[in-house]
Design a protein around this motif. Structure first.
Motif, mmCIF file in Angstrom:
data_model
loop_
_atom_site.group_PDB
_atom_site.id
_atom_site.type_symbol
_atom_site.label_atom_id
_atom_site.label_comp_id
_atom_site.label_asym_id
_atom_site.label_seq_id
_atom_site.Cartn_x
_atom_site.Cartn_y
_atom_site.Cartn_z
ATOM 1 N N ASP A 127 0.791 -0.844 0.001
ATOM 2 C CA ASP A 127 0.173 0.410 0.404
ATOM 3 C C ASP A 127 0.731 1.284 0.184
ATOM 4 O OD1 ASP A 127 -2.176 -1.654 -0.034
ATOM 5 O OD2 ASP A 127 -2.626 -1.230 2.381
ATOM 6 N N SER A 128 -0.047 2.389 -0.610
ATOM 7 C CA SER A 128 0.862 3.263 -0.962
ATOM 8 C C SER A 128 1.127 4.065 0.758
ATOM 9 C CB SER A 128 0.423 5.066 -1.564
ATOM 10 O OG SER A 128 -1.004 4.985 -0.467
ATOM 11 N N ASP A 129 0.402 4.269 1.310
ATOM 12 C CA ASP A 129 0.313 4.552 2.928
ATOM 13 C C ASP A 129 1.679 3.924 3.831
ATOM 14 O OD1 ASP A 129 -0.906 2.175 3.219
ATOM 15 O OD2 ASP A 129 -3.072 3.770 3.089
ATOM 16 N N TYR A 130 1.185 2.578 3.649
ATOM 17 C CA TYR A 130 2.697 1.660 4.519
ATOM 18 C C TYR A 130 3.858 2.280 3.903
ATOM 19 C CZ TYR A 130 5.414 -2.088 6.748
ATOM 20 O OH TYR A 130 6.222 -2.727 7.177
ATOM 21 N N LYS A 131 3.613 2.456 2.732
ATOM 22 C CA LYS A 131 5.402 1.806 2.227
ATOM 23 C C LYS A 131 5.930 3.373 2.511
ATOM 24 C CE LYS A 131 5.308 1.105 -2.171
ATOM 25 N NZ LYS A 131 5.576 0.980 -3.590
ATOM 26 N N ILE A 132 5.507 4.603 2.345
ATOM 27 C CA ILE A 132 6.274 5.748 3.022
ATOM 28 C C ILE A 132 6.319 5.794 4.524
ATOM 29 C CG2 ILE A 132 3.846 6.950 3.399
ATOM 30 C CD1 ILE A 132 7.604 8.598 1.979
ATOM 31 N N VAL A 133 5.689 5.031 5.140
ATOM 32 C CA VAL A 133 5.620 5.294 6.651
ATOM 33 C C VAL A 133 7.161 4.632 6.771
ATOM 34 C CG1 VAL A 133 5.038 3.923 8.806
ATOM 35 C CG2 VAL A 133 3.596 5.207 7.996
ATOM 36 N N ARG A 134 6.778 3.016 5.927
ATOM 37 C CA ARG A 134 7.722 1.875 5.838
ATOM 38 C C ARG A 134 9.698 3.422 5.731
ATOM 39 N NH1 ARG A 134 9.234 -4.044 4.033
ATOM 40 N NH2 ARG A 134 11.301 -3.803 4.641
ATOM 41 N N LYS A 135 9.564 4.047 5.045
ATOM 42 C CA LYS A 135 10.409 4.743 4.619
ATOM 43 C C LYS A 135 10.978 5.172 5.228
ATOM 44 C CE LYS A 135 12.339 6.562 0.130
ATOM 45 N NZ LYS A 135 13.371 7.755 1.240
ATOM 46 N N VAL A 136 10.200 6.074 5.780
ATOM 47 C CA VAL A 136 10.111 7.734 6.717
ATOM 48 C C VAL A 136 11.124 6.314 7.717
ATOM 49 C CG1 VAL A 136 9.297 8.591 9.018
ATOM 50 C CG2 VAL A 136 8.758 9.363 6.203
ATOM 51 N N VAL A 137 10.863 5.734 8.396
ATOM 52 C CA VAL A 137 11.469 4.515 9.690
ATOM 53 C C VAL A 137 12.549 4.395 9.094
ATOM 54 C CG1 VAL A 137 11.314 2.457 11.046
ATOM 55 C CG2 VAL A 137 9.441 4.336 10.972
ATOM 56 N N GLU A 138 13.102 3.671 7.899
ATOM 57 C CA GLU A 138 14.171 3.677 7.976
ATOM 58 C C GLU A 138 15.042 4.054 7.259
ATOM 59 O OE1 GLU A 138 12.787 0.280 4.946
ATOM 60 O OE2 GLU A 138 12.485 -1.246 6.013
ATOM 61 N N ASP A 139 14.681 5.898 6.954
ATOM 62 C CA ASP A 139 15.708 6.939 6.369
ATOM 63 C C ASP A 139 16.083 7.545 7.733
ATOM 64 O OD1 ASP A 139 15.626 6.153 3.561
ATOM 65 O OD2 ASP A 139 14.451 7.925 3.149
ATOM 66 N N GLY A 140 15.368 7.511 9.077
ATOM 67 C CA GLY A 140 16.049 7.544 10.061
ATOM 68 C C GLY A 140 15.118 8.491 10.296
ATOM 69 N N LEU A 141 13.899 9.241 9.710
ATOM 70 C CA LEU A 141 13.508 11.551 9.729
ATOM 71 C C LEU A 141 13.186 11.121 10.577
ATOM 72 C CD1 LEU A 141 12.084 10.938 6.128
ATOM 73 C CD2 LEU A 141 14.790 11.850 7.034
#
Length: 348
Positions: A127-141
């Motif tokens: 899902d688009s929503d989950y993918k950005i959530v995961r990216k925010v966490v993994e990018d350390g933002l």
């Protein structure tokens, strides 16, 4: 070009119509070969080339099939997946993987002994929503993530027209249904928790199955709260995350299911694009400065799962969602029910 992966669907209900057949149909390396339909025979209206069977046993006996999708009621997952594996077929099982941990462990061992692919269809990873959530966490933002809350709510007092979903037996209810998504999303980002607390209830009139749950997953520093209720008229954000540096808040905004239910095929341009008014709010620090901005959600695409299945079967790449990952979801579900019944935190 390799030979297409000839695939059979165990049913053509909601999941077959929306989540599987369209993606198998448009992917050039797959062939939707056979579908089980006991009476209506709706598949041929969209896919006239597909064979129609009236009994799932015909799938195991079809020598042409390489892959079988078990997308039938939860209580059948173990039986049908086992039969397909014993027949030498690779298998995709809808979530939840199985109803019990013991069933899942047996299937994992059986697939390994036969050197067959066994995968769990956890489509909400795409899902688009989950993918950005995961990216925010993994990018350390957000820095070290300390607290998250994931919601999958509905407003639906009436009971499901699908009778098997409202029967009081193991494998039915909101935690097995919607909870499988939320748990998988949490585990995919944060890993297995150390312990679980569960509050699982029935809140709809005349319901016999759980339709409300709140789980608390305990990690070293992080606490992950997973919630679902069938009586939420005004939806809260689907994802709320707080870390040492900042916060991220995101709505449930993936549009794929709505498009698929309208009959739109997933080969249309800009498939799964998220609307700008659904972008997530990031409030954090960057380079020593406080920033508050909206992040584009990008595109959701369940075809990525089937691309992963193709690469696993034809190129020897990793299974996109392993049976062990599906089994971990069931482990958390069983621990949550134990916790709710005993009123205590359960160690995993």
């Amino acid at each position: 070009m390799s030979s297409p992966i000839k695939t059979g669907l165990c049913s053509y209900g909601h999941s077959g119509y929306a989540f599987h057949a369209p993606f198998i149909h448009v992917h050039p390396e797959f062939e939707l070969t056979a579908v089980v339909e006991r009476s209506k025979h709706l598949t041929q209206q969209r896919y006239p080339y597909v064979k129609s069977y009236s009994d799932v046993n015909a799938l195991w006996q079809d020598a042409s099939l390489e892959l079988i999708v078990v997308n039938t009621p939860n209580y059948t997952h173990y039986e049908y997946a086992k039969a397909a594996l014993l027949a030498g077929k690779n298998v995709i099982v809808e979530k939840p993987f199985t109803v019990t941990v013991a069933q899942g462990e047996e299937l994992v061992q059986l697939a390994a002994s036969k050197k067959l692919l066994l995968s769990v269809y956890q489509n909400r990873r795409y899902d688009s929503d989950y993918k950005i959530v995961r990216k925010v966490v993994e990018d350390g933002l957000l820095g070290d993530v300390l607290e998250v809350e994931f919601h999958y709510d509905r407003f639906k007092e009436e009971l499901s027209y699908k009778k098997h979903k409202e029967v009081a037996e193991k494998g039915t209810g909101a935690l097995y249904d919607l909870g499988s998504h939320l748990i998988d999303q949490a585990l995919t980002i944060f890993g297995m928790p150390k312990s679980v607390f569960g509050d699982i209830r029935i809140i709809r009139k005349d319901s016999l199955v759980d339709d409300y749950f709140e789980l608390l997953l305990y990690y070293d520093q992080l606490r992950a709260r997973l919630k679902s209720s069938y009586l939420v008229r005004e939806a809260l954000p689907a994802y709320v995350l707080h870390g040492r540096k900042g916060s991220f808040i995101k709505s449930k905004s993936d549009i794929q299911e709505a498009l698929l239910m309208k009959g739109v095929l997933p080969d249309t341009p800009d498939w799964g694009a998220e609307a700008p008014d659904e972008w997530g709010l990031l409030h954090t620090e960057k380079d020593g400065k406080t920033v508050k901005e909206y992040l584009p959600g990008g595109n959701g695409n369940y075809l990525d799962y089937y691309q992963g299945i193709y690469e696993a079967l034809r190129k020897g790449k990793p299974n996109p969602v392993t049976a062990e990952e599906g089994l971990n979801v069931v482990r958390v579900i069983e621990a949550a029910f134990q916790s709710s019944e005993e009123g205590r935190i359960v160690t995993l």
